[in-house]
Design an enzyme around this catalytic site. Structure first.
Site, mmCIF file in Angstrom:
data_model
loop_
_atom_site.group_PDB
_atom_site.id
_atom_site.type_symbol
_atom_site.label_atom_id
_atom_site.label_comp_id
_atom_site.label_asym_id
_atom_site.label_seq_id
_atom_site.Cartn_x
_atom_site.Cartn_y
_atom_site.Cartn_z
ATOM 1 N N SER A 91 1.172 -1.347 0.088
ATOM 2 C CA SER A 91 0.095 0.056 0.110
ATOM 3 C C SER A 91 1.067 1.248 -0.098
ATOM 4 O O SER A 91 1.924 1.380 -0.616
ATOM 5 C CB SER A 91 -0.982 -0.159 1.319
ATOM 6 O OG SER A 91 -1.755 1.137 1.377
ATOM 7 N N TYR A 123 -4.841 8.751 -5.740
ATOM 8 C CA TYR A 123 -3.863 7.817 -5.502
ATOM 9 C C TYR A 123 -4.050 7.071 -4.125
ATOM 10 O O TYR A 123 -4.008 5.894 -4.144
ATOM 11 C CB TYR A 123 -2.470 8.294 -5.636
ATOM 12 C CG TYR A 123 -1.350 7.202 -5.278
ATOM 13 C CD1 TYR A 123 -1.071 6.362 -5.830
ATOM 14 C CD2 TYR A 123 -0.753 7.531 -3.976
ATOM 15 C CE1 TYR A 123 0.085 5.336 -5.582
ATOM 16 C CE2 TYR A 123 0.397 6.928 -3.599
ATOM 17 C CZ TYR A 123 0.595 5.563 -4.469
ATOM 18 O OH TYR A 123 1.590 4.520 -3.834
ATOM 19 N N LYS A 177 -4.685 3.186 -2.841
ATOM 20 C CA LYS A 177 -3.875 2.494 -1.723
ATOM 21 C C LYS A 177 -4.848 2.201 -0.332
ATOM 22 O O LYS A 177 -4.448 1.097 0.175
ATOM 23 C CB LYS A 177 -2.783 3.552 -1.264
ATOM 24 C CG LYS A 177 -1.663 3.227 -2.428
ATOM 25 C CD LYS A 177 -1.147 1.827 -2.811
ATOM 26 C CE LYS A 177 -0.247 2.013 -4.046
ATOM 27 N NZ LYS A 177 0.120 0.506 -4.131
HETATM 28 N N1 NAP Z 1 8.112 5.254 -4.891
HETATM 29 C C1 NAP Z 1 7.288 5.585 -3.788
HETATM 30 O O1 NAP Z 1 7.664 6.554 -3.228
HETATM 31 C C2 NAP Z 1 6.292 4.717 -3.135
HETATM 32 C C3 NAP Z 1 5.644 5.027 -1.835
HETATM 33 C C4 NAP Z 1 4.745 4.195 -1.463
HETATM 34 C C5 NAP Z 1 4.279 3.137 -2.197
HETATM 35 N N2 NAP Z 1 4.803 2.801 -3.421
HETATM 36 C C6 NAP Z 1 4.068 1.631 -4.108
HETATM 37 O O2 NAP Z 1 5.338 0.918 -4.479
HETATM 38 C C7 NAP Z 1 4.987 0.160 -5.699
HETATM 39 C C8 NAP Z 1 6.143 0.208 -6.607
HETATM 40 O O3 NAP Z 1 6.164 1.604 -6.792
HETATM 41 P P1 NAP Z 1 7.605 2.141 -7.332
HETATM 42 O O4 NAP Z 1 7.976 3.147 -6.649
HETATM 43 O O5 NAP Z 1 8.662 0.971 -7.506
HETATM 44 O O6 NAP Z 1 7.327 2.424 -9.105
HETATM 45 P P2 NAP Z 1 7.857 2.355 -10.204
HETATM 46 O O7 NAP Z 1 9.447 2.474 -10.317
HETATM 47 O O8 NAP Z 1 7.064 3.166 -11.142
HETATM 48 O O9 NAP Z 1 7.628 0.686 -10.544
HETATM 49 C C9 NAP Z 1 6.454 0.338 -10.531
HETATM 50 C C10 NAP Z 1 6.125 -1.214 -11.293
HETATM 51 O O10 NAP Z 1 4.949 -1.676 -11.491
HETATM 52 C C11 NAP Z 1 4.877 -2.259 -12.608
HETATM 53 N N3 NAP Z 1 3.677 -1.862 -13.253
HETATM 54 C C12 NAP Z 1 3.102 -0.578 -13.253
HETATM 55 N N4 NAP Z 1 1.747 -0.812 -13.727
HETATM 56 C C13 NAP Z 1 1.605 -2.120 -14.187
HETATM 57 C C14 NAP Z 1 0.518 -2.614 -14.916
HETATM 58 N N5 NAP Z 1 -0.670 -2.394 -15.177
HETATM 59 N N6 NAP Z 1 0.720 -4.190 -14.978
HETATM 60 C C15 NAP Z 1 1.990 -4.733 -14.430
HETATM 61 N N7 NAP Z 1 2.981 -3.978 -14.149
HETATM 62 C C16 NAP Z 1 2.719 -2.714 -13.703
HETATM 63 C C17 NAP Z 1 5.910 -1.245 -13.595
HETATM 64 O O11 NAP Z 1 6.515 -2.206 -14.553
HETATM 65 P P3 NAP Z 1 5.903 -2.096 -16.078
HETATM 66 O O12 NAP Z 1 5.928 -0.599 -16.475
HETATM 67 O O13 NAP Z 1 7.137 -2.863 -16.786
HETATM 68 O O14 NAP Z 1 4.650 -2.676 -16.181
HETATM 69 C C18 NAP Z 1 7.023 -1.401 -12.517
HETATM 70 O O15 NAP Z 1 7.582 -2.672 -12.242
HETATM 71 C C19 NAP Z 1 3.708 0.728 -5.769
HETATM 72 O O16 NAP Z 1 2.655 0.011 -5.830
HETATM 73 C C20 NAP Z 1 3.542 2.034 -5.435
HETATM 74 O O17 NAP Z 1 2.247 2.575 -5.333
HETATM 75 C C21 NAP Z 1 5.782 3.719 -3.828
#
Ligand code: NAP
Length: 274
Positions: A142, A156, A160
């Site tokens: 989340s 967003y 979550k």
């Molecule tokens: N970064 C932050 O500050 C943060 C904070 C709290 C929570 N989160 C959560 O952590 C998780 C990972 O985020 P991140 O920071 O690593 O972001 P990211 O670098 O943008 O990576 C997102 C990942 O999700 C995949 N993805 C996105 N849409 C998809 C779809 N429709 N089908 C399959 N795969 C999909 C992308 O791969 P492809 O593009 O190859 O599909 C990528 O591997 C997310 O759920 C995000 O909400 C992030």
């Protein structure tokens, strides 16, 4: 303490960012892996990197998590390849920034489809296997935004919060079955997340200390080993902010508005009349 070694894990969103770090950490712990994301080349690249590091039990099932067929194919491939599934990590997700009064319903629908329905499809396909085995773990990534809503990230945060709610209900429903559920609330993490987000540009926050994807992967592994139900993975500043929000909510709202209100272009992010 639960050992992860030898447990078969499915990791969604494994092509980059937090998911890639989780996959690498799980591989280092000795988990056979099935990787999911849309980018097949990025998954192939990660497979090669893990193979060079000595992890040969890694396969990919590229696809869009918003499509139920992706989850069905991925879980089938994991069971076909490794004979079982033990851990599901619902990590794939996308951001969305816009004032609530100007949220584009099509954007919100797309982000719900990935962040909420994507996780649900994988739960529906995986949990029956875990129940038959009488053991397993579902990890839902989340966001702290589900616990502390902030301006301009309401859409967003809603996805979550929805995921966290599904996760908490699932945990209670699976009580006594041997299948555990871990809800993860990361703070701000240094990845390409903001660049990939829908809606308006996120403001630059120079100097803000952000977590690394490896911090989140480490937090998840520790929480899984300890059998925790939820884990908040936050910087020191975010922990203090969460506490301040409880003690002085109005003052904290003004801080959050200053912090999240600007745009990347410096044009200001306050809602305008349509
Ligand atoms: N970064 C932050 O500050 C943060 C904070 C709290 C929570 N989160 C959560 O952590 C998780 C990972 O985020 P991140 O920071 O690593 O972001 P990211 O670098 O943008 O990576 C997102 C990942 O999700 C995949 N993805 C996105 N849409 C998809 C779809 N429709 N089908 C399959 N795969 C999909 C992308 O791969 P492809 O593009 O190859 O599909 C990528 O591997 C997310 O759920 C995000 O909400 C992030």
């Amino acid at each position: 303490m639960v050992r992860l070694s030898g447990r078969v894990a499915i990791v969604t969103g494994a092509s980059q960012g937090i998911g890639r770090a989780i996959a690498k950490r799980f591989a280092a712990e000795g988990c056979p892996l099935l990787l999911v994301a849309r980018s097949a080349p990025a998954l192939a690249d990660l497979e090669s990197e893990l193979a060079r590091a000595g992890s040969r039990d890694v396969v990919a099932a590229p696809g869009d998590v918003g499509d139920p067929a992706t989850a069905a194919a991925a879980v089938h491939k994991a069971v076909d390849t490794f004979g079982r599934v033990d851990i599901l990590v619902n990590n794939a997700g996308v951001g969305l920034r816009a004032p609530v009064a100007r949220l584009d319903p099509a954007d919100l629908e797309e982000v719900f489809r990935t962040n909420v329905l994507g996780a649900l499809h994988f739960v529906r396909e995986t949990v029956p296997h875990l129940l038959r085995q009488g053991s397993g773990l579902v990890v839902n990534v989340s966001s702290i935004g589900a616990r502390q809503p902030v301006p301009y990230l309401g859409g967003y945060g809603a996805t979550k919060a929805a995921l966290a709610s599904l996760s908490e209900s699932l945990r209670m429903e699976l009580d006594g079955t041997g299948v555990a559920v871990l809800t993860v609330y990361p703070g701000s993490v240094e990845t390409g997340f903001k660049a990939h987000a829908r809606g308006e540009p996120y403001p630059e926050r120079s100097g803000a200390r952000r977590l690394s994807p490896e911090d989140v992967a480490h937090g998840i592994v520790r929480a899984a080993e300890l059998g925790l139900r939820e884990v908040l993975i936050l910087s020191r500043g975010e922990r203090l902010g969460l506490l301040a929000g409880r003690l002085a909510p109005r003052a904290m709202e003004r801080v959050l508005l200053r912090r999240y209100g600007g745009t990347g272009s410096g044009a200001g992010g306050r809602p305008t009349k349509a």
